[in-house]
Design an enzyme around this catalytic site. Structure first.
Site, PDB file in Angstrom:
ATOM      1  N   GLU A   1     -26.732 -39.901 -13.059  1.00 18.77           N
ATOM      2  CA  GLU A   1     -26.810 -41.291 -12.614  1.00 18.77           C
ATOM      3  C   GLU A   1     -25.673 -41.720 -11.689  1.00 18.77           C
ATOM      4  O   GLU A   1     -24.861 -42.599 -12.017  1.00 18.77           O
ATOM      5  CB  GLU A   1     -26.887 -42.227 -13.819  1.00 18.77           C
ATOM      6  CG  GLU A   1     -28.053 -41.920 -14.719  1.00 18.77           C
ATOM      7  CD  GLU A   1     -28.346 -43.025 -15.691  1.00 18.77           C
ATOM      8  OE1 GLU A   1     -27.695 -44.082 -15.637  1.00 18.77           O
ATOM      9  OE2 GLU A   1     -29.244 -42.845 -16.517  1.00 18.77           O
TER      10      GLU A   1
ATOM     11  N   GLU B   1     -34.375 -38.730 -19.207  1.00 20.85           N
ATOM     12  CA  GLU B   1     -34.081 -39.772 -20.203  1.00 20.85           C
ATOM     13  C   GLU B   1     -35.169 -40.836 -20.178  1.00 20.85           C
ATOM     14  O   GLU B   1     -35.556 -41.292 -19.113  1.00 20.85           O
ATOM     15  CB  GLU B   1     -32.745 -40.478 -19.950  1.00 20.85           C
ATOM     16  CG  GLU B   1     -31.521 -39.678 -20.236  1.00 20.85           C
ATOM     17  CD  GLU B   1     -30.243 -40.447 -19.929  1.00 20.85           C
ATOM     18  OE1 GLU B   1     -30.243 -41.699 -20.004  1.00 20.85           O
ATOM     19  OE2 GLU B   1     -29.248 -39.808 -19.572  1.00 20.85           O
TER      20      GLU B   1
HETATM   21  C1  GCO Z   1     -27.575 -44.027 -18.930  1.00 11.59           C
HETATM   22  C2  GCO Z   1     -26.945 -42.893 -19.564  1.00 11.59           C
HETATM   23  C3  GCO Z   1     -27.037 -42.840 -21.072  1.00 11.59           C
HETATM   24  C4  GCO Z   1     -27.240 -44.186 -21.749  1.00 11.59           C
HETATM   25  C5  GCO Z   1     -28.719 -44.485 -21.903  1.00 11.59           C
HETATM   26  C6  GCO Z   1     -28.935 -45.864 -22.519  1.00 11.59           C
HETATM   27  O1  GCO Z   1     -28.684 -43.869 -18.430  1.00 11.59           O
HETATM   28  O2  GCO Z   1     -26.935 -45.078 -18.869  1.00 11.59           O
HETATM   29  O3  GCO Z   1     -27.486 -41.677 -19.066  1.00 11.59           O
HETATM   30  O4  GCO Z   1     -25.776 -42.307 -21.373  1.00 11.59           O
HETATM   31  O5  GCO Z   1     -26.650 -44.187 -23.026  1.00 11.59           O
HETATM   32  O6  GCO Z   1     -29.332 -44.477 -20.664  1.00 11.59           O
HETATM   33  O7  GCO Z   1     -28.307 -46.818 -21.715  1.00 11.59           O
END
Ligand code: GCO
Length: 462
Positions: free
Chosen positions: A181, A366
């Site tokens: 990200e 994710e």
């Molecule tokens: C993000 C990160 C994760 C977060 C999840 C929930 O996308 O911010 O990859 O570490 O914990 O997405 O916010």
């Protein structure tokens, strides 16, 4: 393809209709080092920017820190056993750079590397494919003291760190994600102050984005030299479909701007070797420099093997003050415990956005949600909201596959309840509940549900 229940009079109804996924589809779960490991000063680990950030008063809800988190650094055998019990096909986790190079570069901290070697070996013994994220936000503090991602040298240090891991773990790990990200790192960590290192200097925006992209490209080139094509590597972007809050032209323009600044600012360099004109114009007018050197764009666009997509939400954009150009407004849909709108079509829309730029294999690296999970009187955690959330978003993933997306896998965020950055330990995203007084693990109903999805390679649609 849906196989329906064949009801026969007098016979128990067949299981609910099943939304089947392609053969070999990879079912996984994801975590990150700082959010679950704890042991932040064990075995030579160096300080990270998140250790420093957590110590600054008011930065993290409840004054949460990365210690002990889920105590995964010590409890990892139990967690691998739980992954095997769920039947996970893959486990996405990150390596903590400060465990490998405590000061950002050599000498190697062998004990840090040994932890990940043992974890990878155990995963493989259980038939669970390891997917390593090289960088999930825990930059060695020493490098931040030298400018962090606003400094070009950090990209070079990242390539050096990545190369070490390719050399030592490359034969054991089939999937490698470079940067998790870059958009959030850029806007929340450097332009803004809500995530580490909490710099709050908008004029660093393009330099940070550029150096993160450059780091990715340098790592891909190192990967090709060390591993070649016997394993796969790719970037992980959090894509958020941007919709206008109204049909007014200025809101439509705001949505286009937000989409460009948060999605296409990263997609375009990776897959077309250039920055979007709208972004360059936006930042030029605000005197935000772009420190690109000759040859950088070719490095950034070095062909990878897949694109990882983290997707949770769509965003509604409305016109804002001239400086920002766009602001986000809350969506009308139901919300998670963090106030995120539940909008399952964000999955198919994010995949379609990626497909505008690449025909590479895609992974949903994710997807998940925080809900107010707690044990009931019988101790069970009946998180039906999470089951409904996962089902609805998997239906959209299936829709995208039917539309032609080469989607290879899906990783639930997260395996465990864990440290949710500036929100501390309040939000619970896990398939597995973690009691933060004892660190005991307990499968939620969603874990059992997901185990059935994995076993049947399909989503029950009752
Ligand atoms: C993000 C990160 C994760 C977060 C999840 C929930 O996308 O911010 O990859 O570490 O914990 O997405 O916010």
């Amino acid at each position: 393809m849906i196989s329906g229940p064949q009801s026969t009079p007098g016979v128990a109804p067949a299981p609910a209709a099943l939304l089947r996924f392609p053969p070999g589809f990879l079912w996984g779960a994801a975590t990150s080092a700082f959010q679950i490991e704890g042991s932040t000063s064990a075995d030579g680990r160096g300080e990270s920017i998140w250790d420093r950030f957590c110590r600054q008063p008011g930065r993290v809800a409840g004054d949460g820190t990365g210690e002990p988190a889920c105590d995964h650094y010590r409890r990892w055998p139990e967690d691998v056993a739980l992954m095997a019990r769920l039947g996970l096909g893959a486990y996405r986790f990150s390596v903590a750079w400060p465990r490998i190079f405590p000061t950002g570069g050599p000498p190697l901290n062998q004990k840090g590397l040994d932890f990940y070697r043992r974890l990878v070996a155990a995963l493989r013994e259980h038939g669970i494919m390891p997917m390593i994220t090289l960088y999930h936000w825990d930059l060695p503090q020493v490098l931040q003291d030298q400018g962090g991602w606003a400094a070009r040298d950090t990209a070079l240090r990242f390539a050096e760190y990545a190369a070490l891991l390719f050399e030592r773990l490359g034969d054991e790990v089939p999937l490698w994600a470079t940067i998790n990200e870059p958009m959030l790192i850029t806007y929340a960590g450097y332009a803004g102050r809500t995530k580490a290192p909490g710099v709050g200097r908008p004029r660093q925006t393009l330099a940070v984005a550029h150096h993160l992209l450059l780091a990715h490209g340098l790592a891909v080139r190192a990967f090709r030299q060390i591993i070649g094509r016997s394993a796969s590597i790719g970037m992980v972007l959090n894509l958020r479909p941007c919709h206008p809050a109204s049909r007014r032209p200025r809101d439509v323009r705001a949505a286009q701007l937000l989409d460009t600044l948060t999605n296409r600012l990263f997609l375009e360099p990776l897959f077309r070797g250039r920055y979007p004109d709208l972004a360059l114009h936006f930042f030029h007018r605000r005197f935000v420099p772009l420190p690109a050197a000759p040859g950088d764009m070719a490095i950034i666009a070095e062909p990878a093997d897949f694109l990882g997509i983290n997707v949770y939400v769509r965003v509604l954009a409305a016109a804002s003050n001239p400086l920002m150009g766009a602001r986000q407004v809350p969506g009308p849909g139901p919300k998670t415990a963090m106030g995120w709108e539940i909008y399952p079509a964000c999955v198919s829309e994010a995949l379609a956005l990626a497909r505008e730029y690449t025909a590479l294999p895609l992974y949903l690296t994710e997807n998940g949600a925080a809900f107010a999970d707690h044990p009931g009187p019988d101790g069970a955690i009946d998180d039906q909201e999470r089951i409904a959330y996962l089902r609805a978003h998997l239906v959209e993933a299936h829709r995208a596959i039917a539309a032609g997306a080469d989607l290879r896998g899906y990783f639930v965020w997260s395996l465990l309840d864990n440290f949710e950055w500036e929100d501390g330990y309040g939000p619970r995203f896990g398939l597995i509940y973690v009691d933060y007084t004892t660190r005991a693990r307990r499968l939620k109903a969603s874990a059992q549900w997901y185990a059935e999805v994995i076993a049947r390679n399909g989503v029950p649609m009752e």
